[in-house]
Design an enzyme around this catalytic site. Structure first.
Site, PDB file in Angstrom:
ATOM      1  N   HIS A  97       0.822  -1.206   0.000  1.00 29.18           N
ATOM      2  CA  HIS A  97       0.000   0.000   0.000  1.00 29.18           C
ATOM      3  C   HIS A  97       0.863   1.267   0.000  1.00 29.18           C
ATOM      4  O   HIS A  97       0.535   2.252  -0.648  1.00 29.18           O
ATOM      5  CB  HIS A  97      -0.940  -0.003   1.201  1.00 29.18           C
ATOM      6  CG  HIS A  97      -1.752   1.231   1.260  1.00 29.18           C
ATOM      7  ND1 HIS A  97      -2.748   1.495   0.340  1.00 29.18           N
ATOM      8  CD2 HIS A  97      -1.665   2.324   2.042  1.00 29.18           C
ATOM      9  CE1 HIS A  97      -3.251   2.690   0.591  1.00 29.18           C
ATOM     10  NE2 HIS A  97      -2.608   3.208   1.616  1.00 29.18           N
ATOM     11  N   GLU A 111       5.408 -13.765 -23.143  1.00 27.37           N
ATOM     12  CA  GLU A 111       5.986 -13.593 -21.807  1.00 27.37           C
ATOM     13  C   GLU A 111       6.337 -14.926 -21.166  1.00 27.37           C
ATOM     14  O   GLU A 111       6.712 -14.985 -19.999  1.00 27.37           O
ATOM     15  CB  GLU A 111       5.056 -12.767 -20.916  1.00 27.37           C
ATOM     16  CG  GLU A 111       3.615 -13.206 -20.915  1.00 27.37           C
ATOM     17  CD  GLU A 111       2.701 -12.267 -20.121  1.00 27.37           C
ATOM     18  OE1 GLU A 111       3.183 -11.411 -19.378  1.00 27.37           O
ATOM     19  OE2 GLU A 111       1.475 -12.417 -20.273  1.00 27.37           O
ATOM     20  N   ASP A 150       7.332 -10.716 -16.941  1.00 23.62           N
ATOM     21  CA  ASP A 150       7.203 -12.165 -16.756  1.00 23.62           C
ATOM     22  C   ASP A 150       8.248 -12.937 -17.531  1.00 23.62           C
ATOM     23  O   ASP A 150       8.778 -13.933 -17.041  1.00 23.62           O
ATOM     24  CB  ASP A 150       5.804 -12.625 -17.172  1.00 23.62           C
ATOM     25  CG  ASP A 150       4.807 -12.363 -16.064  1.00 23.62           C
ATOM     26  OD1 ASP A 150       5.107 -12.733 -14.919  1.00 23.62           O
ATOM     27  OD2 ASP A 150       3.757 -11.771 -16.338  1.00 23.62           O
ATOM     28  N   CYS A 183       6.158  -4.255 -23.623  1.00 27.39           N
ATOM     29  CA  CYS A 183       5.333  -3.544 -22.641  1.00 27.39           C
ATOM     30  C   CYS A 183       5.711  -3.833 -21.187  1.00 27.39           C
ATOM     31  O   CYS A 183       5.003  -3.420 -20.279  1.00 27.39           O
ATOM     32  CB  CYS A 183       3.851  -3.829 -22.866  1.00 27.39           C
ATOM     33  SG  CYS A 183       3.402  -5.538 -22.594  1.00 27.39           S
TER      34      CYS A 183
HETATM   35  C1  PEP Z   1       4.787  -8.289 -18.344  1.00 29.20           C
HETATM   36  O1  PEP Z   1       4.761  -9.425 -17.848  1.00 29.20           O
HETATM   37  O2  PEP Z   1       5.817  -7.748 -18.793  1.00 29.20           O
HETATM   38  C2  PEP Z   1       3.557  -7.474 -18.401  1.00 29.20           C
HETATM   39  C3  PEP Z   1       3.532  -6.314 -19.015  1.00 29.20           C
HETATM   40  O3  PEP Z   1       2.477  -7.965 -17.767  1.00 29.20           O
HETATM   41  P1  PEP Z   1       2.209  -7.858 -16.178  1.00 29.20           P
HETATM   42  O4  PEP Z   1       3.281  -7.002 -15.583  1.00 29.20           O
HETATM   43  O5  PEP Z   1       0.844  -7.292 -16.049  1.00 29.20           O
HETATM   44  O6  PEP Z   1       2.290  -9.293 -15.766  1.00 29.20           O
HETATM   45 MG    MG Z   2       2.888 -10.414 -17.527  1.00 25.40          MG
END
Ligand code: PEP
Ligand code: MG
Length: 588
Positions: free
Chosen positions: A198, A441, A465, A512
């Protein structure tokens, strides 16, 4: 710090919210409440029960008020954190057990509630499942508030800060921060170690630095100690020297000057000096972020993490509720694209609501994301219908998380077809050409990316991931955080492999994960040929500025050079040297 007050000491934790702060410590170590244990005889018990019900109601009203204030100040999403508190206050089993306890032990209701709540806290604390363990904090937090009310003392939390301070705490609960005055907090530092705690969420929403995972830091410091917090690097400097302050001061000045330059370029396209374009997109978790990402110059949404709609809701959101959320984003961003990722629940993300898969030893390797959706097709199809309906309101793309191979992608697409057919037979419009992509991922997906590329309209590499699965490093375990190395040659080769596979089938490849917003690493990804970067909105201006001021040919050469190296540290040093040579002078 009593001993050696003047000597500078540097401590390392986990960087959790960016920024630098310098100031005095406010050591937040709330005292234990004195719980009265006086006996009550039978004739007084009814009055005690009435008092208990009255205090429960008062506490509920107090939390409602807090929730409203937090919603106004920080937004609806942040305020939903209190939903779990209502679940505890309205839990008849806990209330009845308290009353039974009072009758059995013959002591007052405060004492009885304290005992019962502690039993619940212990039971949740000892559970294997991380989500359930975290619920112990909700029970602890709300019990504290109720106990304060029963004892007749106010729960002040951090509301009584008299001047600007850096909060140093073991951990910080939602109730502690609920009445906080924004300007009074310079930074948060916690002994506890989760980037999703938090304190971190609070720090990010009020845009102050945070460093977590400092272990026993609260035992080392005293109120009023002077410290410097570097939320970029996770460093905390106690008694910073003049030299350190100068260095950081300069860094802050550079940042300000960079911000000025960046803001002047914010509306321009993201093109390198020698004319190679890239799309710079934002990662979002809800429609409330639209204004912010526009302000930071996002060219679209590259990752809409829809699970937050589910995590914050009591019960699953209906098709209509989901449609409203997706449609709002699609409409606001049109004609720019919005990549809506289907539910990525599981791992460390579970809702406050009813649905819980059975406890798993390794939740990150368990029933997560697309696996969970393929097992719960009604839930999945409801979401797919909502996304399809939203697709006619803008430039919507759909993306599946955690695809491990072609079979899973086929199964997901078959359910998507069913959703399309259902809508068509009910005469409901949607974009029949909506693009469908996969997150890459999981290493198995990366290795079979050539196959997946023939079945997808685009890829998005989720390095958060991908790195954890490739290097076998739990992404939320602070003990091994130093081994989580984005510059490991295996990671870079895998990213290249996915980009090349995508390009062979003429599909676009995005990145991403969090590292897409790392200014030192971005030139490598660009050099490897990435088509799009999607990052947290506050990082967009700096990345845009950097890309617009470097030549693609230089980044390509850098990527070629790093692929020749086999040591993650050496690769990082090369990227850092490139950054210093090509970027530092821009911001000086
Ligand atoms: C990732 O795994 O890089 C991703 C963008 O997804 P998340 O962080 O939501 O698992
Ligand atoms: Mg992910």
């Amino acid at each position: 710090m009593d001993s050696d007050r003047q000597r500078e000491q540097v401590f390392k934790g986990i960087a959790a919210s960016p920024g630098v702060a310098h100031g005095k410590v406010y050591l937040f170590l709330p005292k234990e409440l004195d719980i009265p244990d006086d006996p009550v005889d039978e004739s007084e018990q009814e009055a005690e029960v009435e008092r208990f019900e009255k205090k429960l109601l008062e506490t509920r009203q107090e939390v409602l008020k807090l929730q409203k204030e937090v919603a106004e100040r920080l937004g609806e999403d942040e305020a939903r954190i209190f939903d779990a508190h209502f679940l505890v206050l309205e839990d008849r089993a806990l209330i009845e057990e308290t009353i039974r306890e009072m009758r059995d032990c013959g002591r007052n209701i405060t004492y009885s509630f304290h005992k019962v709540a502690q039993r619940y806290i212990d039971a949740f604390t000892n559970m294997d499942d991380e989500y359930l363990r975290e619920r112990a904090n909700d029970i602890r937090d709300i019990s504290k508030r109720l106990l304060h009310n029963l004892v007749g003392e106010s729960h002040y939390g951090l509301s009584r800060l008299s001047d600007e301070r850096i909060i140093v705490a073991k951990d910080v609960s939602p109730s502690d921060t609920a009445n906080i005055e924004k300007g009074k907090v310079l930074a948060f530092i916690t002994d506890a170690g989760s980037k999703t705690s938090h304190a971190v969420i609070m720090a990010r929403s009020i845009q102050v630095p945070a460093v977590v995972g400092m272990r026993n830091f609260t035992r080392i410091l005293n109120n009023g100690d002077e410290i410097l917090v570097d939320g970029y690097d996770g460093q905390v400097v106690v008694n910073p020297s003049e030299q350190t302050l100068f260095r950081y001061g300069k860094f802050q000045e550079e940042k300000k000057s960079l911000e000025k330059k960046i803001l002047a370029q914010i509306r321009r396209t993201t093109k390198t000096r020698d004319g190679v374009s890239i799309d710079l997109m934002a990662n979002i978790e809800g429609a409330n972020e639209i204004d912010r990402i526009r302000q930071y110059g996002a060219e679209g949404v590259g990752l809409f993490r829809t699970e937050y709609l589910f995590l914050n809701s009591v019960g699953f959101p209906s098709e209509e509720e989901q449609y409203q959320a997706y449609m709002t984003v699609a409409e606001a961003m049109a004609p720019d694209p919005v990549v809506i990722r289907t539910l990525d629940m599981g791992g460390d993300k579970f809702p406050n609501s009813v649905y819980r898969p059975s406890a798993e030893t390794n939740p990150f390797l368990g029933l997560r994301a697309i696996r969970l959706c393929l097992e719960n097709t009604d839930l999945f199809k409801t979401q797919l219908r909502a996304i399809l309906r939203a697709s006619k309101e803008g430039n919507v793309k759909l993306m599946y998380p955690m695809i491990s191979g072609a079979g899973e992608l086929d199964r997901a697409n078959a359910i998507l077809d069913e959703a399309r057919n259902e809508l068509s037979s009910n005469g409901i419009a949607f974009d029949e050409n909506m693009k469908v992509g996969a997150m890459i991922e999981i290493p198995s997906a990366a290795i079979t990316a050539d196959v997946l590329a023939r079945k997808c309209d685009f890829f998005s590499i989720g390095t958060n991931d991908l790195i954890q699965y490739l290097l076998a490093i739990d992404r939320i375990n602070e003990q091994i955080a130093h081994l989580y190395e984005p510059t490991h040659p295996a990671v870079l080769r895998m990213i290249k492999m996915v980009i090349d596979s995508g390009h062979s089938e003429r599909i676009r490849v995005s990145l991403c994960g969090e590292i897409a917003g790392d200014p030192v690493l971005v030139p490598i990804f660009m050099g490897l040929g990435i088509d799009e970067l999607s990052i947290v909105s506050s990082g967009l201006p700096a990345i845009k500025y950097i890309i617009r001021n470097i030549d693609f040919t230089d980044m390509k050469r850098l990527a070629e050079d790093v692929l020749e190296l086999d040591d993650p540290k050496e690769i990082f040093s090369l990227a850092e040297a490139f950054y210093k040579k090509n970027v530092s002078h821009l911001i000086a």
